[in-house]
Scaffold this motif. Structure first.
Motif, PDB file in Angstrom:
ATOM      1  N   ALA A 476       0.813  -1.219   0.000  1.00  0.00           N
ATOM      2  CA  ALA A 476       0.000   0.000   0.000  1.00  0.00           C
ATOM      3  C   ALA A 476       0.840   1.259   0.000  1.00  0.00           C
ATOM      4  N   ALA A 477       2.181   1.128  -0.040  1.00  0.00           N
ATOM      5  CA  ALA A 477       3.060   2.294   0.011  1.00  0.00           C
ATOM      6  C   ALA A 477       3.136   2.965  -1.354  1.00  0.00           C
ATOM      7  N   SER A 478       3.363   4.286  -1.336  1.00  0.00           N
ATOM      8  CA  SER A 478       3.517   5.019  -2.594  1.00  0.00           C
ATOM      9  C   SER A 478       4.941   4.919  -3.129  1.00  0.00           C
ATOM     10  N   ALA A 479       5.924   4.773  -2.241  1.00  0.00           N
ATOM     11  CA  ALA A 479       7.320   4.656  -2.672  1.00  0.00           C
ATOM     12  C   ALA A 479       8.150   4.136  -1.503  1.00  0.00           C
ATOM     13  N   LEU A 480       9.318   3.579  -1.833  1.00  0.00           N
ATOM     14  CA  LEU A 480      10.289   3.138  -0.833  1.00  0.00           C
ATOM     15  C   LEU A 480      11.596   3.871  -1.087  1.00  0.00           C
ATOM     16  N   VAL A 481      12.144   4.506  -0.050  1.00  0.00           N
ATOM     17  CA  VAL A 481      13.407   5.235  -0.167  1.00  0.00           C
ATOM     18  C   VAL A 481      14.436   4.533   0.721  1.00  0.00           C
ATOM     19  N   LEU A 482      15.523   4.076   0.125  1.00  0.00           N
ATOM     20  CA  LEU A 482      16.571   3.361   0.848  1.00  0.00           C
ATOM     21  C   LEU A 482      17.777   4.276   1.013  1.00  0.00           C
ATOM     22  N   THR A 483      18.126   4.599   2.254  1.00  0.00           N
ATOM     23  CA  THR A 483      19.211   5.560   2.498  1.00  0.00           C
ATOM     24  C   THR A 483      20.339   4.976   3.347  1.00  0.00           C
ATOM     25  N   MET A 484      20.380   3.653   3.527  1.00  0.00           N
ATOM     26  CA  MET A 484      21.375   3.058   4.437  1.00  0.00           C
ATOM     27  C   MET A 484      22.793   3.269   3.910  1.00  0.00           C
ATOM     28  N   ASP A 485      23.755   3.094   4.814  1.00  0.00           N
ATOM     29  CA  ASP A 485      25.170   3.239   4.441  1.00  0.00           C
ATOM     30  C   ASP A 485      25.748   1.964   3.836  1.00  0.00           C
ATOM     31  N   ASP A 486      25.193   0.820   4.216  1.00  0.00           N
ATOM     32  CA  ASP A 486      25.750  -0.469   3.802  1.00  0.00           C
ATOM     33  C   ASP A 486      25.508  -0.698   2.315  1.00  0.00           C
ATOM     34  N   ARG A 487      26.573  -0.685   1.546  1.00  0.00           N
ATOM     35  CA  ARG A 487      26.482  -0.802   0.089  1.00  0.00           C
ATOM     36  C   ARG A 487      25.875  -2.139  -0.344  1.00  0.00           C
ATOM     37  N   VAL A 488      26.338  -3.221   0.281  1.00  0.00           N
ATOM     38  CA  VAL A 488      25.850  -4.552  -0.089  1.00  0.00           C
ATOM     39  C   VAL A 488      24.396  -4.721   0.317  1.00  0.00           C
ATOM     40  N   GLN A 489      24.051  -4.260   1.526  1.00  0.00           N
ATOM     41  CA  GLN A 489      22.692  -4.406   2.012  1.00  0.00           C
ATOM     42  C   GLN A 489      21.700  -3.624   1.159  1.00  0.00           C
ATOM     43  N   LEU A 490      22.112  -2.482   0.620  1.00  0.00           N
ATOM     44  CA  LEU A 490      21.250  -1.703  -0.265  1.00  0.00           C
ATOM     45  C   LEU A 490      20.838  -2.516  -1.492  1.00  0.00           C
ATOM     46  N   VAL A 491      21.823  -3.163  -2.111  1.00  0.00           N
ATOM     47  CA  VAL A 491      21.535  -3.964  -3.308  1.00  0.00           C
ATOM     48  C   VAL A 491      20.659  -5.157  -2.944  1.00  0.00           C
ATOM     49  N   ARG A 492      20.982  -5.817  -1.837  1.00  0.00           N
ATOM     50  CA  ARG A 492      20.222  -7.006  -1.432  1.00  0.00           C
ATOM     51  C   ARG A 492      18.777  -6.641  -1.117  1.00  0.00           C
ATOM     52  N   THR A 493      18.572  -5.540  -0.386  1.00  0.00           N
ATOM     53  CA  THR A 493      17.209  -5.127  -0.028  1.00  0.00           C
ATOM     54  C   THR A 493      16.414  -4.728  -1.266  1.00  0.00           C
ATOM     55  N   THR A 494      17.065  -4.022  -2.181  1.00  0.00           N
ATOM     56  CA  THR A 494      16.385  -3.621  -3.428  1.00  0.00           C
ATOM     57  C   THR A 494      15.887  -4.844  -4.191  1.00  0.00           C
ATOM     58  N   ALA A 495      16.741  -5.857  -4.310  1.00  0.00           N
ATOM     59  CA  ALA A 495      16.356  -7.068  -5.037  1.00  0.00           C
ATOM     60  C   ALA A 495      15.214  -7.797  -4.333  1.00  0.00           C
ATOM     61  N   GLN A 496      15.255  -7.868  -3.009  1.00  0.00           N
ATOM     62  CA  GLN A 496      14.203  -8.558  -2.262  1.00  0.00           C
ATOM     63  C   GLN A 496      12.862  -7.837  -2.402  1.00  0.00           C
TER      64      GLN A 496
END
Length: 590
Positions: A476-496
């Protein structure tokens, strides 16, 4: 045939360096505190581990440490460098501002913990002088382990540092006081304390004066040569000379190291010194932890596990209760009090020094000292686990205190921001300015508490925890903004997230163009490289300052941004515009 001492020391040095080279990256890869790794290495390669099998398998000599005493000077140097690095992060002004916490809260914590532990030991049959000695020893907490885990920025880190600083300053008076309590010391011990304090004050005063006059010139000359080696040599020279001066005056070498750091912190070169000495501090600290592991005899632990378990639990509970209680009385929040209490609850490396002093003064039996040395080693080993438990308890306490549970983010259609650091806060401010609803999640309880005080809509959540993505209500969200510092976790979370929500707009913070390309491949609708955006902002500022009209400037910046974005997508092998972005732009124009 016995091997020469030089050969033994050389072999042990190779084992230590090899262990450091393997432990640090291996445990960092699995996000495990390297403290546990070093202690386990010491246990494995020490005299009670594989070292005990050298007679039956001589080849083990090359991968074990056979002479525990040969590496003790390196361990002591690690503690000295740690206190030096702590001094670098301070200043006399900051230290003066902390005087109430150091000499008020710190003194109360040490005396209160020592009193509670000492009374308990006396009730189970220990003599009162021995109870005093062991109470003071076990009341000390580990500067070497606590500060690297807590830092000095968070409320927990600042509070722990104030108490640890008092303990470090109190170490020498404690040692001399135990000497004064010795059966054969009579009244000479107290005279020794007064003489040491008077003799120690003079060299400290001289160091303060000479340091302010000479250190800026010394490091200024080193900086002019632009030689990192000379800078390092000057730094180590200052630490060594300061430690020698305080040792010669009857004080601890760690006092000299802390003072050297404070003096350098007042110069313009403290950052360079801190960076250049950091690798040596980490390596030397690792050696110290290896010596702790080598003191663990699993056979003795197995034979006495019940009494050892009782002792460890008793010490941890006593110190945690005293520390947390004092913090609550001083006005700290329940979460900070609980986390600091558990973090400070295990014994210290300096506990071993005080126990040895008490045994030497005949206040306790050698067998009693050996038992509590094992308790101390076990306590040091479980310190990272206590830190994790403290964070979890603090999180639960703070959430219950605010009356908010980990709510579902799907209350309404809104933007979900993961990470409320400087980038996340700015995104939240812009959304708020345009009356766009949002909810932010963050896994740091201190960030959570401060953000709520400033009016941000934030809840606790760890995006790396299994099941958290499903609980965010992203359908139900309009958008997701990912601002974490962890480079690997950013990619992993985006894919999930993309796999679960194919139509969701995902905007991610990227470090550079290569990272942005990874995020696009993982399914991001937009990836914003920090390096490129800062360059575009600089370009815009230059053009405006040169007198170019704002309209053409904005148009050229947008054109350049689109060009760079196209190149990044080409790097990611994406030949078409992401459909989510197209839909968002079309809807925005309606």
């Amino acid at each position: 045939m016995a091997l020469p001492i030089q050969s033994t020391a050389f072999s042990d040095s190779l084992v230590i360096l090899g262990a450091a080279g393997l432990v640090i990256p291996a445990f960092a890869r699995f996000r495990v505190n390297p403290v546990i790794g070093f202690i386990l290495v010491g246990l494995l390669v020490g005299p009670f581990g594989l070292g005990s099998l050298v007679d039956r398998a001589p080849w083990l000599y090359h991968v074990t440490i056979t002479d525990t005493h040969s590496i003790e000077p390196f361990a002591e140097m690690g503690i000295v460098l740690l206190l030096f690095s702590i001094g670098l992060e301070l200043s006399f002004k900051r230290l003066w501002s902390m005087r109430r916490a150091v000499f008020g809260l710190g003194a109360a914590e040490l005396i209160g913990s020592a009193l509670l532990i000492g009374v308990a030991l006396h009730l189970i049959g220990q003599g009162w002088t021995g109870s005093v000695g062991m109470g003071l020893a076990l009341a000390l907490s580990s500067t070497a382990l606590v500060l690297p885990m807590a830092g000095m920025v968070s409320p927990v880190g600042r509070t722990a540092f104030a108490m640890l600083l008092f303990e470090d300053l109190a170490l020498v008076p404690i040692v001399f006081a135990l000497g004064a309590l010795a059966p054969n010391a009579a009244d000479a011990g107290w005279d020794g304390i007064l003489r040491t304090l008077w003799q120690g004050g003079l060299p400290i005063a001289v160091m303060l004066v000479l340091g302010r006059l000479l250190l800026p010139r010394l490091f200024g000359q080193a900086a002019r040569t632009k030689s990192p080696e000379l800078f390092l040599a000057a730094s180590l020279l200052v630490v060594i000379l300061s430690s020698i001066a305080t040792t010669a005056a009857g004080l601890s070498p760690i006092v000299g190291a802390l003072l050297a750091g404070l003096l350098i912190a007042e110069t313009d070169y403290h950052t360079e010194v801190e960076v250049i000495t950091a690798p040596f501090k980490g390596l030397a600290l690792g050696v110290f932890l290896i010596t702790v592991g080598m003191g663990l005899d699993l056979k003795v632990i197995a034979q006495n596990w019940q009494s050892l378990l009782t002792a460890v639990v008793g010490v941890v509970l006593a110190k945690a209760i005293v520390t947390a209680g004092l913090l609550r009385l001083s006005g700290a929040s329940p979460g900070v009090s609980a986390e600091t209490g558990l973090l400070m609850s295990s014994p210290s490396e300096t506990t071993l020094i005080v126990l040895a002093t008490a045994a030497q003064a005949q206040l306790i039996l050698p067998s009693t000292a050996a038992f509590w040395q094992i308790v101390t080693a076990i306590g040091l080993t479980i310190t990272p686990l206590l830190a994790l438990a403290g964070r979890d308890i603090a999180r639960r306490v703070e959430l219950n205190r605010t009356g908010e549970e980990e709510e579902d983010a799907s209350v309404e259609e809104r933007t979900v921001i993961v990470g409320l650091g400087r980038v996340g806060r700015l995104v939240a401010q812009v959304l708020d300015a345009h009356s766009r609803p949002y909810i932010a999640i963050d896994a740091d309880i201190d960030t959570l508490r401060h953000a709520r005080k400033r009016g941000y809509k934030v809840m606790f959540g760890d995006i790396t925890r299994p099941g958290m993505i499903e609980r965010l209500g992203l359908e139900a969200a309009s958008a997701l903004v990912l601002t974490m510092d962890d480079r690997v976790q950013l990619v992993r979370t985006t894919a999930q997230v993309r796999a679960l929500h194919p139509d969701l707009t995902i905007v991610a913070r990227a470090r550079d163009p290569n990272h942005a390309a990874e995020l696009y491949r993982a399914g991001a609708s937009d990836a914003v490289p920090e390096t490129l955006e800062s360059s575009l902002q600089l370009s815009e500022a230059v053009l405006v300052d040169l007198g170019v009209p704002m309209g053409p400037v904005i148009a050229s910046i947008h054109e350049k941004r689109a060009e760079l974005r196209a190149k990044i997508m080409q790097m990611a092998n994406i030949t078409h515009e992401p459909p989510i972005r197209r839909r968002t732009l079309r809807d925005a124009g309606k």
